[in-house]
Design an enzyme around this catalytic site. Structure first.
Site, short mmCIF file in Angstrom:
data_model
loop_
_atom_site.label_atom_id
_atom_site.label_comp_id
_atom_site.label_asym_id
_atom_site.label_seq_id
_atom_site.Cartn_x
_atom_site.Cartn_y
_atom_site.Cartn_z
N ASP A 310 0.86 -1.18 0.00
CA ASP A 310 0.00 0.00 0.00
C ASP A 310 0.90 1.22 0.00
OD1 ASP A 310 0.91 -0.09 2.55
OD2 ASP A 310 -1.02 -0.38 3.50
N ASP A 598 -8.87 -6.14 5.34
CA ASP A 598 -7.70 -6.65 4.61
C ASP A 598 -7.34 -8.06 5.05
OD1 ASP A 598 -7.37 -4.38 3.14
OD2 ASP A 598 -5.98 -3.45 4.55
P1 ATP Z 1 -3.15 3.14 1.27
O1 ATP Z 1 -2.87 3.03 2.72
O2 ATP Z 1 -3.21 1.89 0.54
O3 ATP Z 1 -2.34 4.15 0.59
P2 ATP Z 1 -5.44 4.68 1.78
O4 ATP Z 1 -5.11 4.81 3.19
O5 ATP Z 1 -5.42 5.88 0.93
O6 ATP Z 1 -4.60 3.61 1.08
P3 ATP Z 1 -8.10 3.90 2.46
O7 ATP Z 1 -7.79 3.99 3.88
O8 ATP Z 1 -8.89 2.76 1.92
O9 ATP Z 1 -6.80 3.94 1.59
O10 ATP Z 1 -8.80 5.23 2.03
C1 ATP Z 1 -9.34 5.40 0.75
C2 ATP Z 1 -9.76 6.83 0.58
O11 ATP Z 1 -10.79 7.11 1.51
C3 ATP Z 1 -8.65 7.83 0.89
O12 ATP Z 1 -7.90 8.13 -0.24
C4 ATP Z 1 -9.43 9.02 1.38
O13 ATP Z 1 -9.86 9.80 0.27
C5 ATP Z 1 -10.65 8.41 2.04
N1 ATP Z 1 -10.44 8.30 3.49
C6 ATP Z 1 -9.55 7.55 4.14
N2 ATP Z 1 -9.65 7.68 5.46
C7 ATP Z 1 -10.66 8.55 5.68
C8 ATP Z 1 -11.26 9.09 6.84
N3 ATP Z 1 -10.83 8.80 8.06
N4 ATP Z 1 -12.27 9.96 6.68
C9 ATP Z 1 -12.70 10.25 5.45
N5 ATP Z 1 -12.19 9.79 4.34
C10 ATP Z 1 -11.17 8.95 4.42
#
Ligand code: ATP
Length: 877
Positions: A310, A598
């Site tokens: 990731d 996951d």
């Molecule tokens: P990775 O860790 O693989 O880079 P990520 O952390 O970006 O991925 P997710 O945690 O699935 O992946 O989040 C996906 C999307 O959801 C993010 O890009 C963000 O736009 C939104 N997101 C993540 N966390 C939050 C949150 N706490 N509140 C609102 N939106 C969120």
């Protein structure tokens, strides 16, 4: 009133006043002790030894002992039983050592948990939780103690650890949560009722979880080696029985030969040595911040051919900072360090400050993470992105501490990884925050917002959209019910710089022939920009979103089977499919993950990798490896150590097999001569060689430190007994050792009066000649131990003392063998005596001869095209 009731039911906030003070907690901790389970009792030494006595190889040897007895050879029978017992003790000791290593690893990752103490949320170690503590649990947490829920919000708990029931069940207020279960969805506040040994978990006798992981390449490889050698040992034993009967030996002598051959070939010490070698590998990894949860994972890592990583926190630092905010009325650029409240602001648009402040306030209200001043430094508490949003609000002049005091009246819908958004319901408004591509369509898809999004993501920024709606009389029951009437407040763009060592680690993967794909939940443009920045992508590597992945698994694997592929906006299901598809293409896949959802992908991958700092407890439980520092470079370091361990196993396999050839050859010569040529080595001598000479050195070879350049070549996986192992053991070292030993035997017979064509000596002369054959194998094995340290370099180039353990093992083994040769009663039993000078001369010359021939062979091989950089990787192939 009804509405407030409803609100209370949907909220996981503790009623105020719940929780202990720090002093109370400390008192109870001192009174009740730590909240830890009594360590699952390891089997006792006796039990372990009994286990080893009934092991596969042991059973084979028992068979040999019984046969010897039946054949009227009680000394041989006793000797074999001695071998079984000594081996069992040795194996049990190695296993205990490996277990202790595993215990130490467990202590490296203390579980942490949020509690409410002194009226505020604090993170403490699970061991410090006491009765009366108010636990603040959320999705992904492991429940640290038995507790009664005070408030729950869509709480789903997986109790399979206790009940074996793998379906998560809903829990409401007033119900009990048990230690060891996992929160898979929702939130809860719960008051601890029992800790440590008084929990239900502690009361359950069988604490071990059974995990149905597929066989690792090592397990499969070892099983192959064991089957093959056992088959050969028994087959040859039977063959020799028949041959010796045909050449007219009495049945007793025939048995001696048959059993000798079998005992010579059974690699008794192999399995415990492998276990110990893996344990050492895991300890070395722990020093590099890699925690191994299953020993075999050490080796699987070495065979890894594909890493699905990731982005956030693994390739990047997970140090979030809002650097720009956009609203329909104008935007602001922020320049301020860390999570502090100060930043230089550059506004565009005269009307921007008001709307940007509203955006910041709403974003902060929709977050549980926050910025906190600890020891004079602002730090992130909880999700770093949410902490950055809190810092953003402070930079906009919002008193977020004061605003947060109001939090008890909220109804929260936690972040949903599939919808990629979350919401809070306040008394007068509903706020939604999430990925822009899911929030903008709910607010009428403003083209200006899309243009701003494109510009921000192209710079590698992580963008969050925030929207709000008047609440009116509604009390939404689902996230979807929060959506009508939403109005976009704006976009917050966060910077998360790449880790310093990522570029180097990615280059190392490339050298090592390991492909890397970025599998992220973030926006595709952001993901692509970061992938370009760290050098993960090459110009033709694909960038896809989860929705664009081919439906057919084979097609999917073909599309992704490129170095530098980027898959953005993935769902947990996509991750699972990706792991499965790549495995079906023959890859050994390492997959990182941190969320509850996951867990299936982590299970499916050959190596599931969870994060020690940022991941959830659920992900860590499902993983094979936990990265204590969350860093991508640690996976690469793990691959290096995994390879080193695999190579070490091949090293001692080569060493073992070489000895077997030398031990077997006298029997072959005897058989080929139709029973005329005397037997140079007897069964008891072979047993002494296996135990006295081989075991310690093999263990020491398993502790060989990783060679340099181990990552400069393709993965080392594949069959343990590959062509190089077989060629070296059966084509070069083994025959040489056998020839030297027979030469010492013949030279000694000649020195004692035997002439070709004349009758072979018997009695004392034969014993002395046999002693020469024996000590030659001992000395040649000493040289062989050094030769096996590398398959391309001669030991002088590695430094003779590079593996001190080996030097010690060789010295002890040789000293032990001299005792067996020189102390008369023992030597008599073994059937040997001190050799004549000529025999000694051959024996001593065996050391330089073996090393010289080995060095020549290595040189010839490297000339024939083994790539020079493949040195270390090939070293034990
Ligand atoms: P990775 O860790 O693989 O880079 P990520 O952390 O970006 O991925 P997710 O945690 O699935 O992946 O989040 C996906 C999307 O959801 C993010 O890009 C963000 O736009 C939104 N997101 C993540 N966390 C939050 C949150 N706490 N509140 C609102 N939106 C969120």
């Amino acid at each position: 009133m009804a509405e407030r009731q409803e609100e209370r039911r949907g909220s996981a906030q503790a009623p105020s006043g719940v929780g202990l003070t720090t002093e109370e907690a400390a008192e109870r901790r001192a009174r009740d002790g730590a909240n830890v389970l009594p360590r699952a009792r390891r089997p006792s030494a006796v039990r372990r030894i009994l286990g080893e006595l009934t092991h596969f190889f042991a059973v084979l040897l028992w068979g040999a002992a019984v046969l010897s007895l039946v054949a009227g050879l009680p000394e041989l029978s006793i000797a074999i039983v001695g071998v079984i017992v000594l081996n069992a003790i040795f194996a049990a000791a190695q296993q205990a050592r490996a277990d202790r290593a595993a215990d130490r690893l467990k202590d490296l990752l203390p579980a942490r948990v949020s509690v409410r103490r002194d009226g505020r949320r604090q993170v403490v170690e699970a061991a410090d939780v006491v009765v009366g503590d108010a636990l603040l649990l959320e999705s992904g947490d492991r429940v640290p103690a038995d507790a009664e829920t005070l408030a729950t919000n869509r709480l789903l708990v997986d109790s399979s650890m206790l009940t074996g029931e793998s379906v998560a069940g809903g829990v409401v207020e007033g119900e009990t949560l048990f230690a060891g279960t996992f929160v898979v969805e929702g939130e809860a506040t719960a008051v601890v009722t029992a800790t440590g040994a008084r929990t239900r978990l502690a009361g359950i006798a069988r604490l071990t979880t059974t995990s149905a992981k597929p066989d690792t390449p090592l397990t499969r490889g070892l099983r192959g080696v064991v089957r093959l050698t056992a088959g050969i040992a028994i087959g040859l034993g039977l063959l020799f029985l028949v041959v010796s009967l045909i050449v007219g030996n009495p049945i007793q002598a025939a048995f001696v030969f048959a059993i000798g051959v079998t005992v010579a070939l059974v690699p008794e010490g192999l399995l415990p040595t492998v276990t110990l070698s893996l344990a050492w590998g895991s300890e070395r990894m722990a020093k590099r911040n890699i925690l191994v949860r299953h020993l075999e994972a050490v080796e699987t890592l070495g065979s890894t051919t594909f890493i699905c990583t990731d982005k956030t926190g693994t390739l990047t630092q997970n140090l979030m900072n809002v650097v720009e905010a956009w609203t329909p009325a104008g935007s602001v650029v922020l320049d301020g360090p860390g999570y502090g409240p100060e930043a230089a602001l550059s506004w565009s648009g005269p009307d921007a400050p008001g709307p940007v402040r509203s955006l910041a306030l709403a974003a902060e209200r929709c977050s549980t993470g926050y910025a906190e001043l600890v020891d004079g430094r602002w730090r992130a508490h909880g999700d770093p992105m949410e902490a950055a949003l809190d810092a953003f609000a402070r930079r906009m002049g919002v008193d977020t501490d004061a605003d947060r005091r109001d939090e008890e009246h909220e109804l929260r819908f936690p972040f949903d990884p599939r919808l990629r958004r979350m919401a809070v319901v306040r008394s007068d408004e509903i706020v939604v925050k999430g990925a822009p591509d899911t929030v903008l369509p709910l607010c009428g898809d403003d083209p200006a917002a899309h243009a701003a999004l494109d510009a921000l993501t192209a710079r590698g920024l992580r963008v969050i959209a925030v929207a709000s709606a008047a609440r009116g009389a509604r009390t939404p029951r689902t996230l979807e019910e929060c959506e009508p009437g939403l109005r976009l407040l704006g976009l917050a763009a966060l910077e998360d710089p790449p880790r310093d060592d990522v570029v180097e680690a990615l280059a190392a993967c490339r050298d090592a022939g390991v492909r890397v794909a970025m599998i992220t939940g973030d926006h595709p443009t952001t993901a692509r920009a970061i992938a370009d920045e760290v050098g993960l992508r090459s110009p033709d590597s694909p960038v896809l979103t989860g929705d664009e992945l081919p439906a057919d698994d084979q097609h999917l694997a073909a599309v992704l089977d490129h170095d530098g592929a980027v898959v953005a906006r993935v769902s947990p299901e996509d991750k699972l499919r990706i792991a499965r598809a790549l495995r079906s293409r023959g890859h050994v896949v390492a997959m990182t993950g941190d969320g509850v959802n996951d867990a299936p992908a982590l299970h499916e991958a050959d190596i599931g990798v969870a994060m020690g700092r940022s991941g959830t407890d659920v992900a860590r439980e499902a993983a094979d490896l936990v990265l204590l520092d969350d860093a991508f470079s640690s996976i690469v370091a793990g691959i290096e150590h995994g390879r080193a361990t695999y190579v070490n196993i091949r090293r001692f396999l080569t060493y073992h097999l070489t000895d077997n050839v030398a031990e077997l050859t006298p029997f072959v010569v005897w058989a080929l001569s139709g029973g005329q040529f005397p037997l140079a080595l007897g069964v008891l001598q072979i047993i002494a060689l296996d135990l006295g000479t081989d075991t310690l050195s093999a263990v020491a070879l398993g502790a060989e430190p990783p060679a340099k350049h181990l990552l400069k070549g393709p993965p080392v996986g594949g069959r343990l007994m590959n062509a190089t192992v077989l060629r070296r053991a059966f084509g070069v070292l083994g025959p040489l050792e056998a020839a030297l030993s027979l030469l010492a035997f013949v030279v000694s017979m000649a020195a004692l009066g035997w002439r070709p064509g004349g009758p072979f000596p018997t009695g004392d002369e034969l014993l002395a000649a046999s002693g020469a054959a024996y000590i030659t194998v001992v000395i040649a094995q000493a040289a062989n131990a050094f030769a096996c340290r590398s398959a391309t370099k001669w030991p002088g180039a590695l430094g003779w003392f590079g593996n001190r353990l080996l030097v010690g093992a060789v010295l002890i083994g040789t000293a032990f063998s001299l005792v067996l040769l020189w102390v008369p009663p023992i030597a008599d039993v073994l059937g040997q005596a001190n050799p004549p000078l000529a025999g000694w001369a051959v024996a001593i010359a065996a050391f330089p001869t073996l090393l010289a021939v080995d060095a020549l062979d290595k040189r010839l091989r490297s000339r024939r095209g083994a790539p020079p950089h493949a040195n270390a990787v090939h070293s034990a192939r």
